[in-house]
Design a protein around this motif. Sequence first.
Motif, PDB file in Angstrom:
ATOM      1  N   PRO A   1       0.627  13.964 -11.581  1.00  7.78           N
ATOM      2  CA  PRO A   1       1.639  14.400 -12.552  1.00  7.78           C
ATOM      3  C   PRO A   1       1.081  15.315 -13.637  1.00  7.78           C
ATOM      4  CG  PRO A   1       1.907  12.074 -12.085  1.00  7.78           C
ATOM      5  CD  PRO A   1       0.646  12.514 -11.398  1.00  7.78           C
TER       6      PRO A   1
ATOM      7  N   ALA B   1       0.420  18.653 -12.033  1.00  5.48           N
ATOM      8  CA  ALA B   1       1.685  19.340 -11.754  1.00  5.48           C
ATOM      9  C   ALA B   1       2.185  20.097 -12.974  1.00  5.48           C
ATOM     10  CB  ALA B   1       2.742  18.319 -11.312  1.00  5.48           C
TER      11      ALA B   1
ATOM     12  N   GLU C   1      -1.147  14.820 -22.796  1.00  4.24           N
ATOM     13  CA  GLU C   1      -0.747  14.038 -21.620  1.00  4.24           C
ATOM     14  C   GLU C   1       0.705  13.582 -21.695  1.00  4.24           C
ATOM     15  OE1 GLU C   1      -3.679  11.005 -21.608  1.00  4.24           O
ATOM     16  OE2 GLU C   1      -5.275  12.385 -21.029  1.00  4.24           O
ATOM     17  N   SER C   2       1.243  13.463 -22.874  1.00  2.00           N
ATOM     18  CA  SER C   2       2.627  13.014 -23.040  1.00  2.00           C
ATOM     19  C   SER C   2       3.527  14.222 -23.274  1.00  2.00           C
ATOM     20  CB  SER C   2       2.719  12.042 -24.224  1.00  2.00           C
ATOM     21  OG  SER C   2       4.049  11.953 -24.669  1.00  2.00           O
ATOM     22  N   GLU C   3       4.523  14.395 -22.410  1.00  4.52           N
ATOM     23  CA  GLU C   3       5.461  15.507 -22.597  1.00  4.52           C
ATOM     24  C   GLU C   3       6.123  15.433 -23.961  1.00  4.52           C
ATOM     25  OE1 GLU C   3       5.555  13.567 -19.835  1.00  4.52           O
ATOM     26  OE2 GLU C   3       6.084  14.732 -18.060  1.00  4.52           O
TER      27      GLU C   3
ATOM     28  N   PHE D   1       2.316  25.258 -20.864  1.00  9.14           N
ATOM     29  CA  PHE D   1       3.364  24.934 -21.836  1.00  9.14           C
ATOM     30  C   PHE D   1       3.611  26.125 -22.767  1.00  9.14           C
ATOM     31  CE2 PHE D   1       4.887  23.231 -25.861  1.00  9.14           C
ATOM     32  CZ  PHE D   1       5.917  22.408 -25.446  1.00  9.14           C
TER      33      PHE D   1
ATOM     34  N   ARG E   1       0.840  -1.194   0.000  1.00  5.96           N
ATOM     35  CA  ARG E   1       0.000   0.000   0.000  1.00  5.96           C
ATOM     36  C   ARG E   1       0.875   1.243   0.000  1.00  5.96           C
ATOM     37  NH1 ARG E   1      -2.515   3.023   4.269  1.00  5.96           N
ATOM     38  NH2 ARG E   1      -4.350   4.104   3.502  1.00  5.96           N
ATOM     39  N   ARG E   2       0.624   2.105  -0.927  1.00 10.56           N
ATOM     40  CA  ARG E   2       1.432   3.311  -1.056  1.00 10.56           C
ATOM     41  C   ARG E   2       0.490   4.485  -1.247  1.00 10.56           C
ATOM     42  NH1 ARG E   2       6.081   2.578  -4.977  1.00 10.56           N
ATOM     43  NH2 ARG E   2       6.965   1.646  -3.132  1.00 10.56           N
ATOM     44  N   GLN E   3       0.433   5.315  -0.264  1.00 18.68           N
ATOM     45  CA  GLN E   3      -0.497   6.426  -0.340  1.00 18.68           C
ATOM     46  C   GLN E   3      -0.119   7.374  -1.454  1.00 18.68           C
ATOM     47  OE1 GLN E   3      -0.794   8.418   3.392  1.00 18.68           O
ATOM     48  NE2 GLN E   3      -2.534   7.191   4.018  1.00 18.68           N
ATOM     49  N   LYS E   4      -1.141   7.883  -2.093  1.00 18.87           N
ATOM     50  CA  LYS E   4      -0.919   8.866  -3.142  1.00 18.87           C
ATOM     51  C   LYS E   4      -1.054  10.244  -2.507  1.00 18.87           C
ATOM     52  CE  LYS E   4      -2.403   9.783  -7.853  1.00 18.87           C
ATOM     53  NZ  LYS E   4      -3.392   9.410  -8.868  1.00 18.87           N
ATOM     54  N   VAL E   5       0.055  10.756  -2.070  1.00 18.09           N
ATOM     55  CA  VAL E   5      -0.010  12.035  -1.374  1.00 18.09           C
ATOM     56  C   VAL E   5       0.530  13.175  -2.226  1.00 18.09           C
ATOM     57  CG1 VAL E   5       0.198  10.987   0.877  1.00 18.09           C
ATOM     58  CG2 VAL E   5       2.256  11.680  -0.322  1.00 18.09           C
ATOM     59  N   GLY E   6       1.171  12.831  -3.345  1.00 14.00           N
ATOM     60  CA  GLY E   6       1.763  13.879  -4.169  1.00 14.00           C
ATOM     61  C   GLY E   6       0.771  14.504  -5.117  1.00 14.00           C
ATOM     62  N   VAL E   7       1.281  15.415  -5.919  1.00 12.99           N
ATOM     63  CA  VAL E   7       0.450  16.075  -6.912  1.00 12.99           C
ATOM     64  C   VAL E   7       0.283  15.137  -8.098  1.00 12.99           C
ATOM     65  CG1 VAL E   7       0.326  18.078  -8.424  1.00 12.99           C
ATOM     66  CG2 VAL E   7       1.386  18.280  -6.186  1.00 12.99           C
TER      67      VAL E   7
END
Lengths: 233, 621
Positions: A68, A71, A170-172, A91, A60-66
Amino acid sequence: MPVFKRAWPTERLIKPGLRTRIFIPQRPERVVQISAGDAIREDAITKDTYWFTLHRKGVRRQKVGVDPLEARAVPEAQVKGYLHERILYRFLTEKLRLSGVFTFQSSFEGGRSELGGMVADFLFFNWKFVINVKGPTHYMFLQSKKDEEQEGILAEMGFTVFYVDLPTIESEYRLEEWARRVFNLASSRGAGLKSDTSVDSPDSGNQQALIDAISDELADVDTYLDYVIAYSV
Amino acid sequence: MAEYGGWVKLNGKDYIIDISSYKSQDLVDFSPRGTVAGQSIIVSELGLYQVMLQSDWRHGFGFQFYEDALGYLQTDGQVDTRHPNIAMLMTQPTSTDTVAATKEGFTVFDGRVYSWGSTGTSISGVRTFANSTWDDIGDSDAADYGIVNYLLPTTTYMFVAVDGARLQKLDTADAATVAGLSANSTDYKWLIIHNGNIYAGKDASNIVYYDSNTDLSQLAGDPADDTNEITVGQGGYPVLGAMSFMGRLFVFRADGMWEIGEDNIARMILDYRNEASSDNFRSWANLNSQIIYPIRDKLYSWNGVRVVEVTPQALTDTFPYTTYGLFDNFVVFQGRLYLTARTNETTYEEHILCYDGVGWHKMAEPLATGAGSVTGMGYDSVNNRLWYHVSDTENTTWYIPFQDRSDYPSADFPTSGAHSLITSRLDMGFRRVKKSTPSVLVGATNLNATRYLRLYYRLDDASTWTPWGGNDSVSNIIDSDGVTELFNPLDESYTNSIEYNHMLLRTDFVTDTAANSPILEDLMVRFLMRPDTNYGHSFAIVGAEGAQFGTAHYDDRTVAQILTDLRIARESKTPVDFTDPFGIEHKVYISSYNENAIEYHGETRGDVNIETRILVNVVEV
């Protein structure tokens, strides 16, 4: 009693002079939206063993970041618009340094009064072109024909319309290539997309003829249904 | 000896607890997800470690933190990052002319390259590159030219603006004759073709003349010969040069950009009077329908409507930051702008930079000793070369060849020197959270035992680079094609990881053959976010008068006093001291407080005596 007419010959409509514009029918009734999350008992489905936590999805890995994507976008508090529009906005202003060269109006705001109600997400007035973000509805038959109609009208006004779809934003890497071509910036020949997550299915090209045939059939049905909806309200 | 197990200490007071109620739990997640560039997901292992990927460097240098998926901090030496999905060595410059004369500019006439500039002993102010050597061009008296300010090629003639002397023209056989109307047609600084005329500005003057004759036979040089001269503004600022842009003629002075209209009146368009400087408009170029020009040490872009700053970002991430200024020698070809720039260091360096409209890339480092300058640069469309001249302790003319029918660098790569690509600070979106990295993966091609990449890392505020895998000079080498995983960052003897808030990676490019370059395709960092752990504690306090645990802990407070003390602790705005049943001290807040009455015992010492069980949660800070 519904009144049925023949399907619009859209190619004839993109002409100067008196004409009938494509009407995108609106839903007669708004669907009541209930957030699905409210109906789910999280505690019932995410119960861990008391001594160890293990899921098939991994630790289990919390999604705490922004997010992507978020961002890469200009904050909504700063620019009102959909996520992909705000990514493109950032952009254009930060990477291509085009702030002040264009004006932006999200497609959810309707249309531009200075263009007679035309939808132009990113309007480069002096450069005489428009960038529209092509969301999912733009692939529906009637909306795609509406896009063609608007593109024709904008062309009459001297504007070229460039479309950019959501996977490209969505793709850089895809966005970089697309922008370099639209804005005539240096780009190497044969630019790669090996790091792109949004590439098409490898065998989709083989079925293109079949897809086209089915699409044509569906288009006729779609047009008929549009009429039914439009005139039965 | 302290006796533990049945009591805790909170905010300086002891409390008897129901020991079976005591629980302690970590509050911070094991390893939250880091925020990395969107495409990193394609190299996910779907396991414990998260992977950060960078596989494109086209947004160039100057990104201190890894917030741009295509950006990096800097390059050293000659590394080409202009192309999608790869980084590789850049073509090395070749020296061609070492005579003691400074070249100020280059142009192409009749299929040959010409330079103009100062003179030396028996060295002409005009030289040409033919048959692989540079040769002097003689003037109309068959003598060497003196200092030449400018060369303007046309199809028939190339006009030579001799400093302080009569305008001359060369034909395609390099035969020189005088040009201009009269003996007054002297000392022009620049010439430009526009609107059916050739305009010519006098040196150190704001007067401009023009002539529509192909051989400039009527070009005047004095108001006595031509009362139609154009005066560009007033104030003593000479006109430095001109540009024909979008059908309009613009001229540059130290105080701004002016436009000479169809009525031959000059009007100021961009006003830099308050920044007037000899560094303004040192050079200019049209990149993709935008004029790029310097004002002192900043670069601006003007598209006819709006001015936008395009100055390159800082090269380094630590104080004192290395930045660029003194932008000069602008050249545009193949959709990119090349220019020279000087660093702000005491022992300055001058580099050739490339701007593609989005990112800045360093192409070469002509000067690194804090002396001299790059005096001129020009593109040779005949030989597909970028020529430049370096004047320091000696004068040397160099060129960088470009590849025909390809955008990629010509295959003549440096086989010595340090050539490195340094990433931005990899902080995974959380700068203050520690990360643990056991290995990195490097995707590369065109490698072998003598053509390889080397990987180094730098953690947080360290100033030195550490080879990945210790100092054995082997473990950090990537010399086989495909994806190579480098384990054991600390040394080669055991599995280990490094911990950091942010990390920079440096990739060195090494080749022993000039015809080949190692190609870097991907940098992948495996990592776990490892935030600091805090604990929460939960226990039930026995709120009873005269409660006793063991022999040392006897609570003679009334229940009301116990509750009051706990409520004060709960109210505290600063963290309070907490000693857990194991005797370990913490700083905590009471995050949850719950009183449960058990039994009424009348009154004691003026307070109602109700035996109470108090559930308390505390969290460490």
